[in-house]
Design an enzyme around this catalytic site. Structure first.
Site, PDB file in Angstrom:
ATOM      1  N   ASN A 196       0.798  -1.219   0.000  1.00 30.32           N
ATOM      2  CA  ASN A 196       0.000   0.000   0.000  1.00 30.32           C
ATOM      3  C   ASN A 196       0.836   1.275   0.000  1.00 30.32           C
ATOM      4  OD1 ASN A 196      -2.147  -1.904   1.904  1.00 30.32           O
ATOM      5  ND2 ASN A 196      -2.786  -0.942   0.010  1.00 30.32           N
ATOM      6  N   HIS A 400      -4.212  21.735  -1.882  1.00 27.00           N
ATOM      7  CA  HIS A 400      -3.074  21.748  -2.807  1.00 27.00           C
ATOM      8  C   HIS A 400      -2.369  20.401  -2.737  1.00 27.00           C
ATOM      9  CE1 HIS A 400      -2.639  26.431  -2.286  1.00 27.00           C
ATOM     10  NE2 HIS A 400      -3.610  26.109  -3.119  1.00 27.00           N
ATOM     11  N   GLU A 494      -8.015   6.983   5.940  1.00 17.47           N
ATOM     12  CA  GLU A 494      -8.151   6.632   4.518  1.00 17.47           C
ATOM     13  C   GLU A 494      -7.728   5.184   4.238  1.00 17.47           C
ATOM     14  OE1 GLU A 494      -5.603   9.784   3.064  1.00 17.47           O
ATOM     15  OE2 GLU A 494      -3.892   8.445   2.875  1.00 17.47           O
TER      16      GLU A 494
HETATM   17  C1  NOJ Z   1      -3.229  11.842   0.415  1.00 16.69           C
HETATM   18  C2  NOJ Z   1      -3.942  12.480   1.544  1.00 16.69           C
HETATM   19  O1  NOJ Z   1      -3.559  11.882   2.769  1.00 16.69           O
HETATM   20  C3  NOJ Z   1      -5.410  12.340   1.311  1.00 16.69           C
HETATM   21  O2  NOJ Z   1      -6.127  12.839   2.422  1.00 16.69           O
HETATM   22  C4  NOJ Z   1      -5.780  13.049   0.043  1.00 16.69           C
HETATM   23  O3  NOJ Z   1      -7.145  12.837  -0.228  1.00 16.69           O
HETATM   24  C5  NOJ Z   1      -4.963  12.528  -1.132  1.00 16.69           C
HETATM   25  N1  NOJ Z   1      -3.581  12.517  -0.816  1.00 16.69           N
HETATM   26  C6  NOJ Z   1      -5.150  13.400  -2.355  1.00 16.69           C
HETATM   27  O4  NOJ Z   1      -4.515  14.621  -2.167  1.00 16.69           O
HETATM   28 CA    CA Z   2      -1.823  10.103   3.074  1.00 18.87          CA
END
Ligand code: NOJ
Ligand code: CA
Length: 689
Positions: A196, A400, A494
């Site tokens: 991952n 960003h 996430e």
């Molecule tokens: C990784 C970040 O941790 C996540 O929160 C975000 O949605 C994605 N990058 C896209 O920027």
């Molecule tokens: Ca991340």
């Protein structure tokens, strides 16, 4: 709200100055003693005792350079300056409004005997909750101008084969699960090809910091660094046979670690020492080792609850890019999120995927010049969304994603931040997904440390607060730059949406609270209600109960807390009331109880108010916790709303089983909380009229 950091009381006394062969420094309460000297070969050596026990056995400090001979041995002590310091200061926002900074210091100047006669100063500060030291390269005739450090050799010789909560010393990413092993069993290299984490780079058997330990005597130790500025991040190489940790700085393409102009100091090397696991969390040592506020008034930033167009992308219902036909960041959807925020006492909305470039990020090597930080996709009317938000008193949070192309971002910083300033947007979430471009630089090397700082400094000029994902680790910089508000730098929520290894296990956050959280605020994004992620992600889920998710708003500290799930899972759900109520800025925080990797229970009093909130979480084991409300002010009754695991709750079999109970409590109330496996409890306490 007064947002100036003010010095409430300060006292510093230089109480001795001279020369000696052995220097001792005690903590103000005398429980910790550090002894510094030179050994037979003239190497700088220190050892640490706490409560009569050896914590660090004799350990050395030295450096190797590109242009000079190593600075390691043949030293004598030239001068010792001792200082007592005591101060209380106020945070503009934080876990505690008032912070006490009290320590004894010894600044020891070592002189290298002939022929080189070079100088190295090592400053030790000993607090009641640990110690720190840093090396300083003073101005000197025989080592001048720019120097390149090839290796910092700082040792931590442990006194036993302790239990360790660790993650691999990856040069790019902190998004690994924590492992619990004996020091002698640490094996970081087996994480090299983690499926991952495409950008994983782990050069040897090293761990990242904060790394936390428990000794056989029941002492808790945690190793980290403070004030990481214009230097490489430090990992700790593990010698499993000898219980030895040695600094191993993050490198760069030419194999060197740091280039600096003399004079300069290294970051502080920190060792927290505690009798109670919870005291590690309450410690402010790392913050105290940073300089006071250098950016001035930050009252334009208010601690914030936010929702946004985000979880949709992680569970796959929407996408960041437009080409897929499922674009999330549309004017219409942003307005719906604003409505949801306005209905639920949520201050702001984050919109990811609003700007052009998302067709060419993950999976592409040539990512420079791709992301544009001022141009919205055609189906997103940025100005309209901002105006709609204003009409509902909901702020926008800018996004960003740099895709780890920092030069592209730096070239646009001023225009991007000017746009935000014009629109009255005061916070940005940044991201650095992927391998750093140019090749050979790493997220935690000196070059990137300086990039992250440049962004924070520039943002401050535009009155912008920064929430960094794929960040440099936190080392307490928020004291100097209180616009650097929070960051990821851990395996966030996430992963539960898409990790192929089953997601974050129930013990994840009971470990994080005593490891990663010692560094500073965390943008974990708690509060998922649709825990099984049905129907979107049949192979993934959140591995906690719903009450555990609620408790995280108290347990995991951040001045910016997300409310990430899709609005339909919150609307009409009685438990959303806790999220509406919970504060995000605190007068005081108390860790009531906890054991690393097992459970933790924290109480916090809101800033500028009388309400208290309690959060408790457990690992995969159900347990009962005794909650003593004696932290409440005496003589007042509080209406307590308990959000608890239901009788059949279980993180896997029945995660959404919960109940809400109301009681009246006061400072003499005692209560037994029953937490389900992977469960938790969240309590709001409102003073009765
Ligand atoms: C990784 C970040 O941790 C996540 O929160 C975000 O949605 C994605 N990058 C896209 O920027
Ligand atoms: Ca991340």
């Amino acid at each position: 709200m007064k947002n100036m950091i003010i010095m409430l009381t300060a006292a510093a006394f230089l109480w001795s100055c001279g020369k000696s062969n052995v220097v001792t420094v005690h903590s103000p309460d005398k429980n910790i003693t550090v002894t510094i000297s030179t050994n037979d070969s003239g190497a700088i050596t220190y050892f640490v005792q706490a409560i009569g026990k050896s914590v660090i056995l004799p350990s050395q400090i030295g450096f190797e350079f590109k242009e000079h001979a190593p600075l390691k041995e043949n030293f004598e002590i030239k001068e010792v300056r001792k200082l007592r310091y005591s101060q209380e200061w106020e945070q503009p926002w934080g876990e505690d409004r008032l912070v006490k900074n009290e320590y004894n210091e010894a600044a020891i100047t070592f002189l290298e005997k002939s022929p080189n006669q070079r100088l190295l100063r090592v400053v030790f500060r000993v607090f009641n909750d640990g110690l720190a030291f840093r090396s300083e390269f003073p101005k000197q005739p025989n080592m001048k101008g720019e120097i390149t450090i090839l290796h910092e050799h700082t040792e931590f010789q442990l006194a036993g084969d302790h239990q360790v909560w660790w993650q691999p010393g990856d040069w790019d990413i902190y998004e690994h699960l924590y492992n619990t092993t004996k020091l002698s069993e640490i094996n970081a290299l087996k994480y090299q090809n983690h499926s991952n984490l495409a950008q994983t780079y782990i050069p040897g058997n090293a761990v990242n910091t904060p790394v936390t330990m428990k000794t056989a005597d029941g002492l808790y130790l945690s190793f980290h660094e403070a004030n990481l500025s214009n230097y490489a991040g430090m990992t700790l190489k593990v010698d499993t046979k000898n219980n030895l940790l040695t600094s191993d700085l993050v490198g760069r393409a030419d194999g060197a670690k740091v280039t600096r102009k003399i004079p300069f100091p290294t970051p502080w090397r920190t060792i927290q020492i505690a009798k109670r696991a919870g005291d590690l969390i309450e410690s402010k040592m790392i913050l105290n080792l940073n300089e006071p506020n250098v950016v001035g008034d930050v009252s334009w930033f208010k601690p914030t609850k936010y929702t946004g167009i985000w979880w949709d992308m992680h569970i796959g219902t929407k996408s960041w890019d437009m080409a897929s036909g499922r674009h999330g960041a549309t004017t219409q959807y942003a307005k719906e999120m604003i409505d949801f925020a306005a209905e639920n006492n949520i201050d702001a909305v984050l919109v990811e995927g609003w700007n052009t470039g998302w067709e060419h990020w993950i999976g592409f090597e040539d990512r420079e010049g791709v992301f544009d930080f001022i141009t919205p996709y055609p189906d997103y009317d940025l100005e309209k969304v901002v105006a709609y938000g204003k009409s509902k008193n909901v702020d926008l949070i800018m996004h960003h994603e740099t895709s780890a192309a920092p030069r592209t971002y730096e070239a646009q910083l001023d225009t991007a931040f000017s746009l935000m300033k014009r629109l009255g947007i005061h916070a940005v979430k940044t991201g650095y997904v992927g391998k750093i471009i140019p090749k050979g630089e790493y997220h935690h090397g000196q070059w990137m440390v300086n990039h992250y700082r440049k962004v924070t400094e520039t943002a401050a000029k535009y009155q912008i607060a920064v929430n960094i994902h794929e960040p440099i680790k936190d080392t307490g910089i928020r004291r100097s730059y209180p616009n650097e508000i929070t960051r990821e730098g851990l395996r966030g929520q996430e992963f539960n949406a898409w990790a192929s290894d089953g997601g974050n296990p129930p013990e994840h956050l009971p470990i994080v609270a005593f490891t990663r959280m010692l560094a500073g605020p965390i943008d974990y994004t708690p509060g998922i209600f649709n825990i099984k992620l049905k129907p979107y992600k049949p192979d993934n889920q959140v591995n906690t109960t719903l009450a555990h998710q609620l408790a995280l708003y108290v347990v995991i500290y951040s001045p910016m807390q997300m409310v990430p799930d899709l609005p339909k899972y919150y609307r009409g759900h009685p438990a959303i009331q806790f999220i509406r109520d919970v504060a995000v800025d605190w007068e005081k925080s108390l860790v009531l109880d906890g054991e690393i990797g097992d459970y933790v229970m924290i109480a916090r009093q809101e800033r500028n108010g009388q309400r208290w909130f309690v959060g408790a979480i457990t690992d995969e084991n159900e347990r009962e916790l005794k909650l003593d409300f004696s932290f409440l002010p005496k003589g007042a009754d509080y209406q307590a709303i308990f959000y608890l695991d239901g009788p059949d709750a279980h993180w896997n079999h029945n995660p959404t089983n919960y109940e809400i109970r109301e009681y009246t409590v006061n400072s003499s109330t005692k209560h037994t909380l029953k937490l389900a496996a992977g469960g938790g409890a969240a309590i709001s306490l409102i003073k009765a009229e």
